[in-house]
Design an enzyme around this catalytic site. Structure first.
Site, PDB file in Angstrom:
ATOM      1  CG  HIS A  40      -1.807  -1.211   1.293  1.00 51.71           C
ATOM      2  ND1 HIS A  40      -1.376  -2.439   1.728  1.00 51.71           N
ATOM      3  CD2 HIS A  40      -3.116  -1.381   0.963  1.00 51.71           C
ATOM      4  CE1 HIS A  40      -2.379  -3.310   1.665  1.00 51.71           C
ATOM      5  NE2 HIS A  40      -3.439  -2.691   1.214  1.00 51.71           N
ATOM      6  CG  HIS A  90      -5.842   1.668  -0.594  1.00 47.54           C
ATOM      7  ND1 HIS A  90      -5.740   2.177   0.675  1.00 47.54           N
ATOM      8  CD2 HIS A  90      -6.129   0.341  -0.442  1.00 47.54           C
ATOM      9  CE1 HIS A  90      -5.958   1.209   1.550  1.00 47.54           C
ATOM     10  NE2 HIS A  90      -6.199   0.095   0.907  1.00 47.54           N
ATOM     11  CD  GLU A 124     -20.889  -5.567  24.236  1.00 48.80           C
ATOM     12  OE1 GLU A 124     -20.861  -4.871  23.187  1.00 48.80           O
ATOM     13  OE2 GLU A 124     -21.893  -5.626  24.975  1.00 48.80           O
TER      14      GLU A 124
END
Lengths: 657, 657
Positions: free
Chosen positions: A29, A263, A411
Site C-alpha cells: 500500500h 491505495h 464490548e
C-alpha cells in the site's frame, strides 16, 4: 539546509521508500505513506519522544499506526530514526522471515507498539495505552518525581473512522478526558472502492466534538500548520485531540494521486519514475536515503535518547527515595506478578452450591487488593459478571487511581482497550456475557496474535442463563474461541475449578485466557491441582466400560449419569475437561491416563455446539450437545426440553457399551 | 374520556402489564417499558400504520424495538392493538412454549418485525428495512400507483447508542438520506451499572447531526411534545430522524424510578402495589386492561385496517395496469426466485485456473440481471470481493433504483443492513474478507437465528492471501461459522463448486449461507451435482487404503497427494467437502458411500484450525491444518513453510496405512 527543505526531503524519502518497497514486493500500500509523509515527518522530528536503541523505554511516547496497511511509512520512520531495522529489511518487505511484514507486527519489529491492520483496532487500543499512562501516572508520580509522563499518538484512516469500534473507544476516551491522546486522522477522501463520498459523508470532527474531544482541521501537507495543530493538541490537557489532516493519497504521483489505485497496489516502474521526477528525486535511485535526512531524524532520536538518560537518572532517584513504589512499578515494567500470588487464590469448601461467576468474584475479591497490575471492568454488566472486587475503586474522568472500568455497552472497544492496558504492563480483565464475545472477537483475535495476557470474564455461558432466551444463550461461541490460536478457554465446573482457571489465566504471561462462567449455582467439588491440566479424571470406576467427559455445568450431568449407570451395573469413568486446549498440550502420558486410546466408548456433554467435542469422542463416540439455538424459559426446563439431561448422557453411554 | 387522560390510561396499562408480566415470570425488564410507555402510546395510537389481523401486510410501517429487553412493552402494545397475542400469553412471559419470550423473536410472535436483544442490532437492521422501503418504492411506484410508502420506527436505548454497530449503520443511513426512518431514543440516563454518567457523556444528538440526521430533543413524558416531534420527523423527508426522548426508567415506581434496579429485575409485589397506587391504578389488580384502552388502540388498528383495505384495492389496480411489475413485486412479497433461475448459473470449462472469488463474480454477472430480488455490496472491498456484477448500478443518496451497496468499511453495520433487506423481501449478499467475518459475527448470528436468506461473500479465505499476513489470514473463522446453527458454510474447491455454492445459498429460503472464496487461482474440475451435497468422492481408487478429505484450495493438495501415493502403490480416495454441515445432513447412505465407517485411515486437509475436522477423521486419523497464525510472504511460500503441502498430506496418509 533550511527546516522546510529538510522536511520536504525527509517526507520524500519516506515516500520513495514506500514506493520502492511496495514495488519490490510487488504488493502493498504505497498511497497512505505518500499522503501522510509530511504529517509523520513533523510528528517524528518535532514531537515524538523515543529512544531508538531502547525501544522498550517505559516513558517513551507511544505511536500507533492504526492504518496498518501503510506499514512502509512506519518501517521508513523506524529505519530513518535509527531503530534496529536496516535498509535490507525494507528491501525484504512482505517476505518470509523479514521484520517488515505486510502489516506491522508487535514483537517482531522494534518500535512497533502493536499489531495493526484490522481497521479500528489501532485507534481503539491507543485509548487503552493512553488510559494506562494516566493510571500509571496516578499511581507512581509524586511531587518532584514525575516518572510517568508521555503521550500516545495515532495515525488513523477513513476506515478507522468508519469502523464501529472507533466509536466505542473514542466515546469512552472523550468521557474519561484522556488529554494525552492525539489522533492524526488521514483525511484523504479515498478508500478501496473509490472516493469516500461513495459511502462516507459524516462530519468527523463534529462527531468527535460530540464525544468531548478537542478537534482541529489542517492541510496535511502544510508542515507548519501540522506542527501548530499538534502543539495545540498537546496543550489541551483535559481532552483527547483529533487533528483531521486533509491529505492527498499517493501524493506526488502524477497519475495515481487522489485515486483508489494509489491505495493498495504498486505504482509500477514507470509511474514511480514519473513520481520521483515530480518530487525532484533521482528517477533511477531506489531505496535512497540522503544523509541529511538520516541526520534530521537522528537529531530527534538524539533528543529522545538524552531524555531517556535523564529519565533513568530520575528512576534511580525514585528507587532510592520511594523503594516500595518502585517495587510496584517494577511489576508493571516486567509484567510479572508478586511472589506467592497463587497462595492468595481462595479455595472453596463444598458446603453450598455457587455459580462460577460468583466464585470468580470471590477470587477477584482476594486478588485485586494484592496484585497491583490487576485491573478490569465490565461492558455494563458489573452486577452480572461479578467483576468488581469489594476493594475496587472506579476509574473516572480525571481520577485514574482506581482499578475498575465502567466500559459502557461497548464490548469491542473494551477488548481493544484491554489490549492497550496489557501492552502497557497491566494484567487487564473484562467482562460481558459469553454470547457477546461475538461483538469483541476482532480485539480478542489481536490479543491472541500479540500474545497479550488479557483475561476475559464471560459469564452466562449457556442455556443455563434461562429466561433471557436464544439471543443471549451462547451455542457456537465456545467452539469459536477454542479454535483461536494462543487463546485458552477455561470453562470450570465448580468454584474450585474457577479458582484454577484464574491461576491458569494469570499464570500465562503470553496469551489471553477466556474464563467461561455460569449464571446458575453449581455444586462444589474438592479442589485439585489436576484442574490446571485442563482435563482429568474426576470420578473413576473399576473396570470402566465408557468415559463420560463434561465441561462446566454439564460435568454434573456426567456425574449424575455415572450414578444412573452404576445402578445398572455399568461402571463408567467421568472426566472433567474445563479446557480442551490445555488438555491437548499435556504430555501423552497424561492424556493417555485420562482418555486411554483403547476406550472408544466416549460420551462428551456440553450445552453448546457439538463440533468442539467430535474429535475427542471419535467416530465411535457420541456428543450430547446443542446444535440449535436455545429458548426462553427457566433454565431447568430449557435443559430438559433440549435434551441436556443426565438420562440422555446415560442413554448415550448405554448405547455404546 | 379526553385524549390526554386516555393516553395516560393507555400508558399506565402498558406499565402495569410490564410490571405484572415481569413479576409473574420472576425475571425480566420492567423499567424500560414503564419509561417509554408514553412515547410508545403516541407512536402506536397516532402514527404507526398497521393492521393487526394482517401482520404481514407489505405496506405496514415497521416498528423495531431495538431495546429488546423491554419486550413486555412490545407484547403489551401488540396485545392492546389487537394482534393475535392473548392476555394469557402475556401471563406466560418467559415461559417454555409461550409467544412472549424474554426478548422478541421474529417468526414466533405476530407483529415482531425482527429478533432483538443484542444491543445495536435493532437500530442497525432498521436502517436495512428503511433502505429496502426506498428501493422498493424506486422499483415499483409509478405515477398514480404509490404502492410502497411506509415508515420504519425504532425505539432505541442508551446501549444501542453506545454499541459500535449503531455508528456504522446510522452513519450510512445519514449518508443515504433515509428520510422515512424515525428513531425514538429512550434517553433515560440509566444502564445496568448505574447512571449512564459512569461511562457515557457524548452528545448523542450532536453525533447524529454529524451523520446528517435530523435531530430533536423532547420530554418523553410530554405526549404532545412527542407527537409534535414525530410529526416533524415524518415531515423531514430527506434525512433520517432521531428524537431523543428524556424519560424516567421505571416511571411511577416510588422507590425504583431513575435507578438501575428498575432495569432488569422484578419490582417486587410491594413496590408494584405502591407504584400502582401512585399511578392511580387499582393496587391489587393484575394484568388489568381497561376497556377504554382497548378501544383507544383499537381505533388506530381500525384506521390501519382501513388503509390496508385501500392498499389492497390499489394493488389490484396495479396488477391490472402493470402486470409485469406486479409479477416482480410478487417475488419480493413471496421471497421466491423466478422459475428456472438455476439454469442461469454458469458452469466453467477446465481451461485455465480461476480464483473462486472470480468465479463468484461471474455467477453474479449472470444472476444479477435476472434475479430482481438479488442485491448486495461490499464493505469497501468491491474489487477484492468481486461482488459487483457488470450490470450492477449503485444505490446512492436519493437514487434507490440500483442493486449495489457501497457499505463503507462497516462490516457489522453491513451485516445488520443485510438482515433488514432480507426481512423486507430481498435476497441480499455482502462481501468482506473472511477474517473480518469476526467483525460482523453479531449480525450473522441474528441472520441465523431469524433464518434469513442472507449470503456472505467471504473472500481471501486463508493463508492463500499471502503478503497481507496474519492480521488478514483467517485461521479460526471457518470453525466459528460452522459451529453456528442454521448457517451453512460453503468453501468451494474450484469455479464449478463455486457455482454450486451459489445454488445452495440461493436455494435456501430460510437461513444464511457463507461462501468462502480464494484470492488465488485454482484449477477447475468438472462440474457435478454431487457438489450440492456438501461432500462427495471427487477421485476414487480401486481398493483404496485411505481417504483424503479436502475443502477449498486444499482439495488440490489432496489430489496431488493422491498422485504421490499412487506412485508408491498406495491407492487412496479423495473426497471434496466444501460444506461439512451440508454433508452431515445427507442421509446415512450417502455419508457411508463417501466416508465408509470401516475406513479409519482418514486425512483431512484445510489451511485453517484443525478443530473443524477432528471429528471427521476420528481418533485414528490426522488433520493437516493450521493451529497457529499465518505469516506475511508470497502465498506459495507461506503454504510450504507452514506445512500445508501435498507431501505433508501424503506423509500423513502413509503413516496411517
Amino acid at each position: 539546509m533550511a527546516e522546510d527543505a529538510l522536511r520536504r526531503l525527509a517526507a520524500n524519502t519516506l515516500r520513495t521508500l514506500a514506493m520502492d518497497g511496495v514495488q519490490k514486493a510487488n504488493s502493498g500500500h504505497p498511497g497512505m505513506p505518500m499522503g501522510m509523509a509530511d504529517v509523520a515527518t513533523v510528528l517524528f522530528s518535532r514531537f515524538l519522544k523515543f529512544s531508538p536503541k531502547s525501544p522498550s523505554w517505559p516513558d517513551r511516547d507511544r505511536f500507533v499506526l492504526s492504518a496498518g496497511h501503510g506499514s512502509m511509512l512506519l518501517y521508513g520512520l523506524l529505519h530513518l530514526s535509527g531503530y534496529d531495522l536496516p535498509l535490507d529489511e525494507l528491501k525484504a518487505f512482505r517476505q518470509w522471515g523479514s521484520r517488515t511484514p505486510g502489516h506491522p507486527e508487535h514483537g517482531l519489529t522494534p518500535g512497533v507498539e502493536m499489531t495493526t491492520g484490522p481497521l479500528g483496532q489501532g485507534i481503539s487500543t491507543a485509548v487503552g495505552l493512553a488510559l494506562a499512562e494516566r493510571m500509571l501516572a496516578a499511581r507512581f508520580n509524586r511531587p518532584g518525581h514525575e516518572i510517568v509522563d508521555h503521550h500516545t499518538y495515532v495515525i488513523a484512516s477513513d476506515g478507522d473512522m468508519m469502523e464501529g469500534i472507533s466509536h466505542e473507544a473514542c466515546a469512552l476516551a472523550g468521557h474519561l478526558g484522556l488529554g494525552k491522546l492525539v489522533v492524526l486522522y488521514d483525511d484523504n477522501h479515498i478508500s478501496i472502492d473509490g472516493p469516500t463520498s461513495l459511502s462516507f459523508s459524516e462530519d468527523v470532527t463534529a462527531r468527535f466534538a460530540a464525544y468531548g474531544w478537542h478537534v482541529q482541521r489542517v492541510d496535511g501537507h502544510d508542515s507548519d500548520a501540522v506542527e501548530a495543530a499538534i502543539a495545540a493538541a498537546k496543550a489541551e490537557g483535559g481532552k483527547p485531540s483529533l487533528v483531521a489532516c486533509r491529505t492527498h493519497i499517493g501524493f506526488g504521483s502524477p497519475n495515481r494521486q487522489d485515486t483508489s489505485k494509489a491505495h493498495g497496489e504498486p505504482l509500477g516502474a514507470d509511474e514511480i519514475r514519473l513520481t520521483k521526477e515530480k518530487l525532484g528525486w533521482p528517477a533511477d535511485a531506489q531505496f535512497l536515503v540522503p544523509d541529511e535526512v538520516r541526520a534530521f531524524f537522528g537529531e530527534a532520536a538524539g533528543r529522545g535518547t538524552a531524555e531517556e538518560g535523564m529519565w533513568n537518572a530520575r528512576l534511580s532517584a525514585y528507587r532510592a527515595e520511594l523503594p516500595d513504589l518502585a517495587a510496584q512499578l517494577d511489576l508493571f515494567l516486567s509484567g510479572s506478578l508478586p511472589e506467592g500470588w497463587e497462595a492468595r487464590v481462595p479455595s472453596f469448601p463444598a458446603d453450598k452450591p455457587l455459580a462460577t461467576r460468583q466464585a470468580s468474584g470471590a477470587v477477584l475479591d482476594a486478588l485485586v487488593p494484592v496484585l497491583p497490575t490487576l485491573a478490569g471492568g465490565s461492558a455494563d454488566l458489573t452486577p452480572s459478571n461479578n467483576t468488581r472486587a469489594k476493594s475496587a475503586v472506579d476509574v473516572k474522568p480525571g481520577e485514574f487511581g482506581g482499578t475498575y472500568f465502567r466500559f459502557g455497552i461497548r464490548e469491542h472497544g473494551m477488548g481493544a482497550i484491554l489490549n492497550g492496558l496489557a501492552l502497557h504492563g497491566f494484567r487487564p480483565f473484562g467482562g460481558t456475557f459469553l454470547v457477546f464475545s461475538d461483538y469483541m472477537k476482532g480485539s480478542i483475535r489481536l490479543a491472541a496474535l500479540m500474545e497479550q495476557p488479557v483475561v476475559y470474564v464471560f459469564t452466562h455461558d449457556s442455556i443455563g442463563l434461562g429466561e433471557d432466551g436464544p439471543t443471549h444463550q451462547p451455542v457456537e461461541q465456545l467452539t469459536a474461541l477454542r479454535a483461536t490460536p494462543h487463546l485458552v478457554v477455561y470453562r470450570p465446573a465448580d468454584a474450585n475449578e474457577t479458582a484454577a482457571g484464574w491461576r491458569v489465566a494469570l499464570g500465562r504471561a503470553h496469551g489471553p485466557t477466556a474464563l467461561v462462567l455460569t449464571r446458575q449455582a453449581l455444586p462444589i467439588l474438592p479442589p485439585t491441582e489436576a484442574a490446571l491440566r485442563g482435563g482429568y479424571v474426576v470420578s473413576d470406576a473399576e473396570g470402566f466400560k465408557a468415559i463420560l467427559i463434561g465441561s462446566g455445568s454439564e460435568l454434573h450431568l456426567a456425574l449424575a449419569a455415572q450414578k444412573l449407570l452404576a445402578a445398572e451395573g455399568i461402571p463408567v469413568r467421568v472426566v472433567s475437561m474445563p479446557s480442551l486446549e490445555l488438555f491437548l498440550t499435556q504430555d501423552e502420558a497424561w492424556r493417555e491416563s485420562v482418555l486411554p486410546l483403547g476406550c472408544r466408548a466416549r460420551v462428551a456433554v456440553e450445552a453448546a455446539a457439538t463440533l468442539s467435542w467430535t474429535g475427542i469422542v471419535g467416530l465411535d463416540g457420541t456428543v450430547v450437545g446443542l446444535d440449535r439455538f436455545g429458548a426462553s424459559a427457566p433454565f431447568q426446563i430449557v435443559y430438559e426440553k433440549l435434551g441436556l439431561t443426565a438420562e440422555a448422557v446415560a442413554a448415550a453411554a448405554r448405547n455404546l457399551v
